[in-house]
Design a protein around this motif. Structure first.
Motif, PDB file in Angstrom:
ATOM      1  N   LYS A  19      29.930  15.512  21.654  1.00  0.00           N
ATOM      2  CA  LYS A  19      30.009  14.099  21.228  1.00  0.00           C
ATOM      3  C   LYS A  19      30.100  13.168  22.436  1.00  0.00           C
ATOM      4  O   LYS A  19      29.443  12.139  22.495  1.00  0.00           O
ATOM      5  CB  LYS A  19      31.222  13.892  20.312  1.00  0.00           C
ATOM      6  N   ARG A  20      30.933  13.550  23.382  1.00  0.00           N
ATOM      7  CA  ARG A  20      31.075  12.694  24.577  1.00  0.00           C
ATOM      8  C   ARG A  20      29.754  12.554  25.326  1.00  0.00           C
ATOM      9  O   ARG A  20      29.395  11.474  25.767  1.00  0.00           O
ATOM     10  CB  ARG A  20      32.091  13.301  25.550  1.00  0.00           C
ATOM     11  N   LEU A  21      29.057  13.665  25.474  1.00  0.00           N
ATOM     12  CA  LEU A  21      27.808  13.608  26.239  1.00  0.00           C
ATOM     13  C   LEU A  21      26.735  12.862  25.457  1.00  0.00           C
ATOM     14  O   LEU A  21      25.970  12.078  26.015  1.00  0.00           O
ATOM     15  CB  LEU A  21      27.326  15.020  26.591  1.00  0.00           C
ATOM     16  N   ASP A  36      31.371  10.308  34.118  1.00  0.00           N
ATOM     17  CA  ASP A  36      30.955   8.971  33.668  1.00  0.00           C
ATOM     18  C   ASP A  36      30.785   8.948  32.149  1.00  0.00           C
ATOM     19  O   ASP A  36      31.167   7.990  31.482  1.00  0.00           O
ATOM     20  CB  ASP A  36      29.609   8.579  34.310  1.00  0.00           C
ATOM     21  N   ALA A  37      30.200  10.023  31.620  1.00  0.00           N
ATOM     22  CA  ALA A  37      29.970  10.083  30.169  1.00  0.00           C
ATOM     23  C   ALA A  37      31.299  10.071  29.425  1.00  0.00           C
ATOM     24  O   ALA A  37      31.451   9.376  28.409  1.00  0.00           O
ATOM     25  CB  ALA A  37      29.176  11.337  29.818  1.00  0.00           C
ATOM     26  N   ALA A  38      32.274  10.821  29.943  1.00  0.00           N
ATOM     27  CA  ALA A  38      33.580  10.889  29.275  1.00  0.00           C
ATOM     28  C   ALA A  38      34.235   9.518  29.249  1.00  0.00           C
ATOM     29  O   ALA A  38      34.793   9.088  28.225  1.00  0.00           O
ATOM     30  CB  ALA A  38      34.471  11.904  29.974  1.00  0.00           C
ATOM     31  N   TRP A  59      27.985  12.674  36.516  1.00  0.00           N
ATOM     32  CA  TRP A  59      27.454  12.137  35.254  1.00  0.00           C
ATOM     33  C   TRP A  59      28.307  12.581  34.053  1.00  0.00           C
ATOM     34  O   TRP A  59      28.401  11.859  33.062  1.00  0.00           O
ATOM     35  CB  TRP A  59      25.977  12.534  35.072  1.00  0.00           C
ATOM     36  N   ALA A  81      32.660   6.556  29.517  1.00  0.00           N
ATOM     37  CA  ALA A  81      31.867   5.664  28.658  1.00  0.00           C
ATOM     38  C   ALA A  81      32.181   5.925  27.191  1.00  0.00           C
ATOM     39  O   ALA A  81      32.351   4.994  26.393  1.00  0.00           O
ATOM     40  CB  ALA A  81      30.373   5.867  28.924  1.00  0.00           C
ATOM     41  N   TYR A  82      32.298   7.186  26.837  1.00  0.00           N
ATOM     42  CA  TYR A  82      32.597   7.539  25.445  1.00  0.00           C
ATOM     43  C   TYR A  82      33.978   7.023  25.046  1.00  0.00           C
ATOM     44  O   TYR A  82      34.153   6.442  23.977  1.00  0.00           O
ATOM     45  CB  TYR A  82      32.531   9.057  25.281  1.00  0.00           C
ATOM     46  N   TRP A 140      32.977  17.786  23.510  1.00  0.00           N
ATOM     47  CA  TRP A 140      32.157  17.446  24.675  1.00  0.00           C
ATOM     48  C   TRP A 140      30.735  17.077  24.275  1.00  0.00           C
ATOM     49  O   TRP A 140      30.125  16.199  24.878  1.00  0.00           O
ATOM     50  CB  TRP A 140      32.155  18.576  25.708  1.00  0.00           C
ATOM     51  N   ASP A 150      27.116  10.524  23.060  1.00  0.00           N
ATOM     52  CA  ASP A 150      27.430   9.104  22.916  1.00  0.00           C
ATOM     53  C   ASP A 150      28.128   8.574  24.163  1.00  0.00           C
ATOM     54  O   ASP A 150      28.973   7.692  24.087  1.00  0.00           O
ATOM     55  CB  ASP A 150      28.323   8.926  21.673  1.00  0.00           C
ATOM     56  N   GLY A 151      27.784   9.113  25.311  1.00  0.00           N
ATOM     57  CA  GLY A 151      28.394   8.684  26.576  1.00  0.00           C
ATOM     58  C   GLY A 151      27.507   7.680  27.277  1.00  0.00           C
ATOM     59  O   GLY A 151      27.386   6.530  26.866  1.00  0.00           O
ATOM     60  N   LYS A 188      33.957   3.401  24.340  1.00  0.00           N
ATOM     61  CA  LYS A 188      33.333   3.042  23.060  1.00  0.00           C
ATOM     62  C   LYS A 188      34.226   3.399  21.877  1.00  0.00           C
ATOM     63  O   LYS A 188      34.025   2.907  20.780  1.00  0.00           O
ATOM     64  CB  LYS A 188      32.016   3.821  22.895  1.00  0.00           C
TER      65      LYS A 188
END
Lengths: 327, 251
Positions: free
Chosen positions: B145-147, A308-310, A305, A312-313, B143, B149-150, A316
């Motif tokens: 911010k990444r988490l 995936d977040a990295a 997760w 997705a960010y 990190w 807005d991820g 964006k």
């Protein structure tokens, strides 16, 4: 042109490419990722380099086991830095391997599923602080003997990665020996701890240099491609000859009743290695195989997760240069 | 101000670095990617390096024949004065990052003031550490911010970590008796003066990360007085294991 003619012409073309390739290796020139190479060369290198990378990453676990219990701040920092170096080695090696057309994710998948191997030595447990000394001294010592020849291997990215790796490994080995030295100059309890660690790590370290030459299936081809410069048995002898005097300086006894200097050969004769144990560990039945793979799988799965977040960010925020660089 | 006051003050700053370093080093080899593994280990290494500088200085100041290791490994739980925040467990990567960011911003503001200490040793340690902590703060902030807005999952996880760890932020600005005496002497920092800027910075970043600033008004405290959470005993029993099992030996 008929199909037969076409095939013949292609065969000739690849034959001449192969000649050029072989000639390059014979001249000790490096093969670079964009150069033509035989498929077998590519596959063999993917196998060896990825196994090597996996060994670095799995190798972080047995030593990582003692970071939180290191006996002094100085030792804690040194051990942490050492395990971090291993992560760095993994990174160079995965990157070198990626130039051959395999992704890091694919390599991880092979490790996690048990398809890819890693050095069996890391399937042994680290039971006392002295194991940090014994691993540095013996395991890194054996690794250096294995790896120094790779600094001049034929595949460029691997050779260059190995130059850095070997420099750091030799520092690790000195660090490990210094831990042993401190223990051996300490109390009886510390000396006993050092001897016990040597007793447990000696034979697995000898096995680390690989099966005997008559059992080693890859040796001949690997020698040709300069992936190997000496046979497993030659390397093992070199390791023993180098290590026995070091044990003498420490005042420790190598756990081998048959170990004896042979005046005729100029080498140490040594006892019989328990190859059944070696193959048992290779096949996944060593003391810690399951724990090591479980730890790697958990780190990967629990991190999904986050990765995936990295991604997705980053998607964006494609306009942000600093973010693109950071990911 | 006595030497004792100064020694206790140094312990309380260094204990934060020591215990957070210990928590981070539990993660070595288990990170979500190799790159983050290496980065978090770097942070742990920086924190232990700082701890050593502080403890070496505290050992010099002491009348007893002490070493940095005696201070790090041989005190009782009540004598460790780290804040509760840094002893919180590595629940998941969101907790690790939020704990780190909450501490890093405080740490940065503290060191910026400590650079002006009348004590040249503390000044020097602060100067060196500030460079490192600026990097820690960037790492944890990026990190966060990444988490935030991820993905939906990362957003939820990190919001939960913020909500849970928020209760430990107020204690960062508490002052025990030694802190007050040392701050008044111009050697230490008046932590309470950092509070407004701290909450401004972290609230801005939390919002930038599309997350919500908790409206919690009840906070936890105790670490600064040596009264810790239940986690602390386990951290110490692991960290002190060798020194207690094999006393008076050189390693």
């Amino acid at each position: 042109m008929s199909n037969v003619e076409k095939n013949t012409s292609q065969n000739e073309k690849s034959k001449s490419l192969e000649d050029i390739f072989e000639a390059k290796i014979a001249r000790d020139e490096k093969i670079e990722p964009k150069d033509w190479m035989p498929e077998k060369y590519r596959k063999t290198h993917i196998r060896q380099i990825s196994q090597h990378a996996h060994s670095e990453i799995v190798g972080m676990l047995p030593e990582g086991n003692w970071i939180s219990r290191a006996p002094s701040l100085r030792r804690k920092v040194a051990l942490l830095a050492k395990v971090q170096d291993e992560a760095g080695h993994g990174l160079y090696l995965y990157s070198a391997c990626e130039t051959l057309g395999i992704s890091r994710e694919e390599m991880y998948e092979q490790l996690h599923s048990g398809k890819a191997k890693y050095s069996s030595i890391f399937n042994y447990p680290t039971l006392t602080w002295a194991d940090m000394g014994a691993i540095g001294w013996l395991v890194d010592g054996a690794a250096i003997i294995n790896q120094v020849p790779l600094c001049s291997t034929s595949f460029g990215p691997y050779a260059r990665a190995m130059v850095r790796v070997c420099k750091e490994e030799s520092f690790h080995q000195r660090q490990g020996y210094e831990i042993m030295m401190t223990l051996c100059n300490g109390t009886q309890e510390q000396k006993d701890m050092a001897q016990d660690a040597l007793n447990r790590w000696w034979w697995p370290s000898l096995m680390m240099l690989g099966p005997t030459d008559d059992e080693s299936i890859h040796t001949e081809q690997s020698m040709k491609w300069k992936l190997k410069r000496k046979t497993n048995d030659e390397l093992r002898q070199q390791f023993i000859d180098q290590t026995v005097p070091q044990a003498d300086i420490l005042g420790l006894k190598i756990p081998d009743e048959d170990l004896k200097y042979n005046n005729d050969t100029g080498h140490y004769d040594f006892g019989k290695i328990d190859w059944d144990e070696f193959w048992q560990v290779v096949k996944g039945h060593g003391p810690c195989n399951k724990e090591r793979l479980k730890a790697r799988n958990e780190a990967w799965d629990n991190g999904a997760w986050v990765r995936d977040a990295a991604v997705a960010y980053a998607e964006k925020h494609t306009d942000d240069e600093s973010i693109r660089k950071a990911i | 101000m006595t030497n004792e006051n100064l020694i206790h003050y140094i312990h309380s700053i260094a204990d934060n670095s020591l215990i957070l370093g210990q928590r981070l080093s539990e993660l070595c080899g288990h990170g979500p990617t190799l790159e983050t593994d290496i980065a978090m280990t770097n942070i742990a290494l920086d924190l232990f390096g700082q701890t050593r500088s502080y403890f070496q200085y505290a050992a010099e100041l002491s009348n007893e024949d002490l070493t940095e290791d005696d201070i790090a490994f041989l005190r009782k739980e009540r004598d460790y004065k780290n804040v509760l925040l840094v002893e919180q467990p590595n629940t998941d990567f969101a907790y690790i990052i939020v704990r780190q960011y909450f501490f890093d911003v405080y740490h940065y503001l503290l060191l910026k003031q400590l650079e002006n200490s009348k004590n040249v040793n503390l000044q020097n340690i602060a100067k060196k550490s500030l460079k490192e902590v600026a990097y820690h703060r960037r790492f944890s902030g990026d990190w966060l911010k990444r988490l935030g807005d991820g993905t939906e999952e990362s957003h939820e996880r990190v919001q939960k970590a913020i909500n849970d760890l928020w209760v430990y932020t107020d204690e960062l600005f508490h002052m025990n008796e030694d802190d007050k005496i040392v701050a008044n002497a111009g050697f230490g920092v008046d932590n309470s003066s950092l509070k407004d800027e701290y909450y401004q910075i972290i609230s801005d970043l939390i919002k930038q990360a599309t997350l919500e600033v908790p409206e919690i008004q009840y906070f936890q405290k105790g670490g600064k007085k040596g009264i810790h959470t239940e986690h602390m005993g386990y951290i110490l029993s692991e960290m002190q294991y060798m020194q207690l099992a094999y006393p008076n030996m050189k390693w």
